[in-house]
Each structure stands twice: as C-alpha cells, then as structure tokens.
Design a protein around this motif. Sequence first.
Motif, PDB file in Angstrom:
ATOM      1  N   LYS A  28       0.826  -1.209   0.000  1.00 47.91           N
ATOM      2  CA  LYS A  28       0.000   0.000   0.000  1.00 47.91           C
ATOM      3  C   LYS A  28       0.856   1.253   0.000  1.00 47.91           C
ATOM      4  N   ARG A  29       1.974   1.218   0.709  1.00 47.91           N
ATOM      5  CA  ARG A  29       2.870   2.383   0.691  1.00 47.91           C
ATOM      6  C   ARG A  29       3.468   2.590  -0.701  1.00 47.91           C
ATOM      7  N   GLU A  30       3.809   1.487  -1.371  1.00 46.54           N
ATOM      8  CA  GLU A  30       4.311   1.604  -2.738  1.00 46.54           C
ATOM      9  C   GLU A  30       3.263   2.233  -3.651  1.00 46.54           C
ATOM     10  N   LEU A  31       2.015   1.793  -3.507  1.00 51.81           N
ATOM     11  CA  LEU A  31       0.942   2.358  -4.328  1.00 51.81           C
ATOM     12  C   LEU A  31       0.687   3.816  -3.981  1.00 51.81           C
ATOM     13  N   ASP A  32       0.766   4.159  -2.703  1.00 57.66           N
ATOM     14  CA  ASP A  32       0.548   5.552  -2.298  1.00 57.66           C
ATOM     15  C   ASP A  32       1.599   6.480  -2.898  1.00 57.66           C
ATOM     16  N   GLN A  33       2.802   5.973  -3.143  1.00 59.50           N
ATOM     17  CA  GLN A  33       3.839   6.788  -3.757  1.00 59.50           C
ATOM     18  C   GLN A  33       3.703   6.854  -5.272  1.00 59.50           C
ATOM     19  N   ALA A  34       3.203   5.757  -5.880  1.00 56.47           N
ATOM     20  CA  ALA A  34       3.174   5.685  -7.343  1.00 56.47           C
ATOM     21  C   ALA A  34       1.889   6.226  -7.955  1.00 56.47           C
ATOM     22  N   LEU A  35       0.742   5.980  -7.316  1.00 57.27           N
ATOM     23  CA  LEU A  35      -0.535   6.343  -7.925  1.00 57.27           C
ATOM     24  C   LEU A  35      -0.710   7.849  -8.142  1.00 57.27           C
ATOM     25  N   THR A  37       1.251   9.829  -9.356  1.00 62.55           N
ATOM     26  CA  THR A  37       1.930  10.190 -10.598  1.00 62.55           C
ATOM     27  C   THR A  37       1.245   9.612 -11.829  1.00 62.55           C
ATOM     28  N   CYS A  38       0.164   8.852 -11.647  1.00 69.11           N
ATOM     29  CA  CYS A  38      -0.570   8.242 -12.754  1.00 69.11           C
ATOM     30  C   CYS A  38      -1.843   9.051 -13.011  1.00 69.11           C
ATOM     31  N   PHE A  39      -2.072   9.379 -14.262  1.00 72.07           N
ATOM     32  CA  PHE A  39      -3.218  10.206 -14.621  1.00 72.07           C
ATOM     33  C   PHE A  39      -4.060   9.484 -15.667  1.00 72.07           C
ATOM     34  N   GLY A  40      -5.307   9.852 -15.744  1.00 71.29           N
ATOM     35  CA  GLY A  40      -6.216   9.250 -16.703  1.00 71.29           C
ATOM     36  C   GLY A  40      -7.656   9.408 -16.260  1.00 71.29           C
ATOM     37  N   TYR A  41      -8.506   8.543 -16.814  1.00 71.14           N
ATOM     38  CA  TYR A  41      -9.941   8.625 -16.544  1.00 71.14           C
ATOM     39  C   TYR A  41     -10.477   7.427 -15.760  1.00 71.14           C
ATOM     40  N   HIS A  42      -9.860   6.240 -15.903  1.00 70.24           N
ATOM     41  CA  HIS A  42     -10.422   5.031 -15.310  1.00 70.24           C
ATOM     42  C   HIS A  42      -9.312   4.225 -14.629  1.00 70.24           C
ATOM     43  N   LEU A  43      -9.616   3.742 -13.419  1.00 74.32           N
ATOM     44  CA  LEU A  43      -8.725   2.865 -12.654  1.00 74.32           C
ATOM     45  C   LEU A  43      -9.518   1.642 -12.223  1.00 74.32           C
ATOM     46  N   VAL A  44      -8.912   0.461 -12.362  1.00 75.97           N
ATOM     47  CA  VAL A  44      -9.557  -0.798 -12.005  1.00 75.97           C
ATOM     48  C   VAL A  44      -8.623  -1.584 -11.093  1.00 75.97           C
ATOM     49  N   CYS A  54      -7.040  -0.382  -2.569  1.00 75.83           N
ATOM     50  CA  CYS A  54      -5.677   0.118  -2.381  1.00 75.83           C
ATOM     51  C   CYS A  54      -5.391   1.347  -3.236  1.00 75.83           C
ATOM     52  N   TYR A  55      -6.420   2.049  -3.690  1.00 73.92           N
ATOM     53  CA  TYR A  55      -6.219   3.154  -4.620  1.00 73.92           C
ATOM     54  C   TYR A  55      -6.670   4.486  -4.019  1.00 73.92           C
ATOM     55  N   GLN A  56      -6.660   4.622  -2.717  1.00 78.09           N
ATOM     56  CA  GLN A  56      -7.144   5.857  -2.096  1.00 78.09           C
ATOM     57  C   GLN A  56      -6.292   7.072  -2.480  1.00 78.09           C
ATOM     58  N   SER A  57      -5.023   6.861  -2.774  1.00 79.43           N
ATOM     59  CA  SER A  57      -4.142   7.990  -3.096  1.00 79.43           C
ATOM     60  C   SER A  57      -4.197   8.395  -4.558  1.00 79.43           C
ATOM     61  N   SER A  58      -4.985   7.708  -5.369  1.00 77.78           N
ATOM     62  CA  SER A  58      -5.046   8.012  -6.793  1.00 77.78           C
ATOM     63  C   SER A  58      -5.832   9.301  -7.030  1.00 77.78           C
ATOM     64  N   LYS A  59      -5.427  10.048  -8.050  1.00 77.97           N
ATOM     65  CA  LYS A  59      -6.116  11.267  -8.445  1.00 77.97           C
ATOM     66  C   LYS A  59      -7.163  11.016  -9.521  1.00 77.97           C
ATOM     67  N   ILE A  60      -7.315   9.774  -9.941  1.00 80.82           N
ATOM     68  CA  ILE A  60      -8.305   9.422 -10.954  1.00 80.82           C
ATOM     69  C   ILE A  60      -9.681   9.373 -10.289  1.00 80.82           C
ATOM     70  N   ASN A  61     -10.661   9.972 -10.925  1.00 78.03           N
ATOM     71  CA  ASN A  61     -12.004  10.064 -10.332  1.00 78.03           C
ATOM     72  C   ASN A  61     -12.757   8.738 -10.375  1.00 78.03           C
ATOM     73  N   HIS A  62     -12.707   8.040 -11.496  1.00 74.74           N
ATOM     74  CA  HIS A  62     -13.492   6.811 -11.655  1.00 74.74           C
ATOM     75  C   HIS A  62     -12.631   5.602 -11.305  1.00 74.74           C
ATOM     76  N   CYS A  63     -12.834   5.054 -10.118  1.00 73.28           N
ATOM     77  CA  CYS A  63     -12.091   3.890  -9.633  1.00 73.28           C
ATOM     78  C   CYS A  63     -13.086   2.804  -9.240  1.00 73.28           C
ATOM     79  N   VAL A  64     -12.899   1.586  -9.750  1.00 71.16           N
ATOM     80  CA  VAL A  64     -13.796   0.469  -9.450  1.00 71.16           C
ATOM     81  C   VAL A  64     -12.966  -0.749  -9.087  1.00 71.16           C
TER      82      VAL A  64
END
Length: 252
Positions: A28-35, A37-44, A54-64
Amino acid sequence: MSVSTRQSEIIQQWYHRPSLQDALACVKRELDQALPTCFGYHLVQLADIRFVACYQSSKINHCVRCQPDGEVVSESEHLPFDADSIDVLIAMHSLDTSSNPHQVLREIQRVLAPQGQLFLLGLNPSSLSALSGLLAKLTLREQTSPRSALSVHRLDDWFRLLGMERTRLRYFAHLPYSGTHSKLSRALSKVTRWLEAHRMPAGRLYFIRATKQVCAINRPHLARFRPRLRTIGIGKSVVTSRQTKETLQNND
C-alpha cells in the motif's frame, strides 16, 4: 473444488498472518507513492478474492474494483471493458488464482490504454518460504500455503511478447514471523525489513510496475524540393567598346 478456487481460498486465509499483513502495508505504501503520478480517466483493481481497496491515493475520479465483493463481478480471463480504455490497473494475485494466467495477462494488455500503468502483485516461486510448499508437495501433505504460478523472469518474457515493459520490481515478506513480542519474532521482523530495503529477490511476494508500450507511428517524410542548379550556356563575347570599333574600321 477446482484448483484455482482452492488456491483463492488459501490466499484469502493466508493474508491473516502478521507477516503478510506487514507485507500488504508495504504494498500500500508503494501504491501511495506511485498512484499520484498516474493520470487518466479510469482505474480498475482486479482480484479473484476479496481484497481491500488500495487506490485511495489516486487522483483518478473513476475507480472500481473488479472482484467478488466489488462494483464489477467478472472473470479475470474475460474482462468486461473495452480495449484501450483503462489507464491504471492494479492486479492482486490475478495470475496466481487463474488456471490460465497467460490469458489474464493478455486481457490486461488489451484493456490497458496506450502508456497505461499495470501494478501486479504475485507469488514468488524462488522465495525462501516456497520451500515449505515444495516439501508439502513431495511428502503428499495437505497444501497450507499458496503455490507460486509464475516467476519474474517468465513474466518479463510475456511482457516483451505483449509489448509491455517492466519499470519497477520489489519483493516483500521474506521471512514468516508470528507477530508476537518474542525475541525471535522481533529478530525475524528486523531481518525481513533489512532484506526488503536491500531489494533481495527472496521475498514471498513480488510487486511489479509495468507500462504498456506503443510502437511509434512512421510518419511519411515530406519531400524537400531543393532548387537545382541549371547550367546556362555562355556565348561568344561581343565587343562593344568604342575604341575597339574604331580600331576595326581603320584596319578596313
């Protein structure tokens, strides 16, 4: 009960161990550091088992979550998404719980957008803890730990065939410990953290980040019209000076 279903149940129960809980916290710490920096419209987030988001730190709006307790329920071998539509995909043991991991990876490559990011969590068959599973298999004992499906080297070959490139690799859960406050458990925990910090390839879990590469478009080169030098014919010189004309008349 199928082998893949049995494997999923074992992995589900396996994560109740304290050493795996600490490894999951590292993931989760690895994802919190990497996500971020990732941009787009959809995360799965893809998993065949019940897995925490495990995607709470992502800036992408649509996460499923595409898993048994998620918003989308589907098989990993046949994802219900259009081609080139997912910008970030987090796969939690999707290759370990499938009877056809190559098909799962092909589906992941299909749905990922160009330059899409894949975060893959899997079991390392070259770990120290995998030896206990090998001994259990040789002695025909009941399987108590999940069996590793693919090695990192084999995944690299599959990535090259599918046009993907691995950009990061980490190993976690090198040594099992009980989580108690005994001296042995504390010592094993310190050794595990030291092995993780020094990137030793003997962890029970591997965490990979890969990118879907896109071939460059061969643009037609515009023809450059350069002016060509033309040879101009030069005739005989004509005498026009007055002095030269007078000289010619006197000679006549």
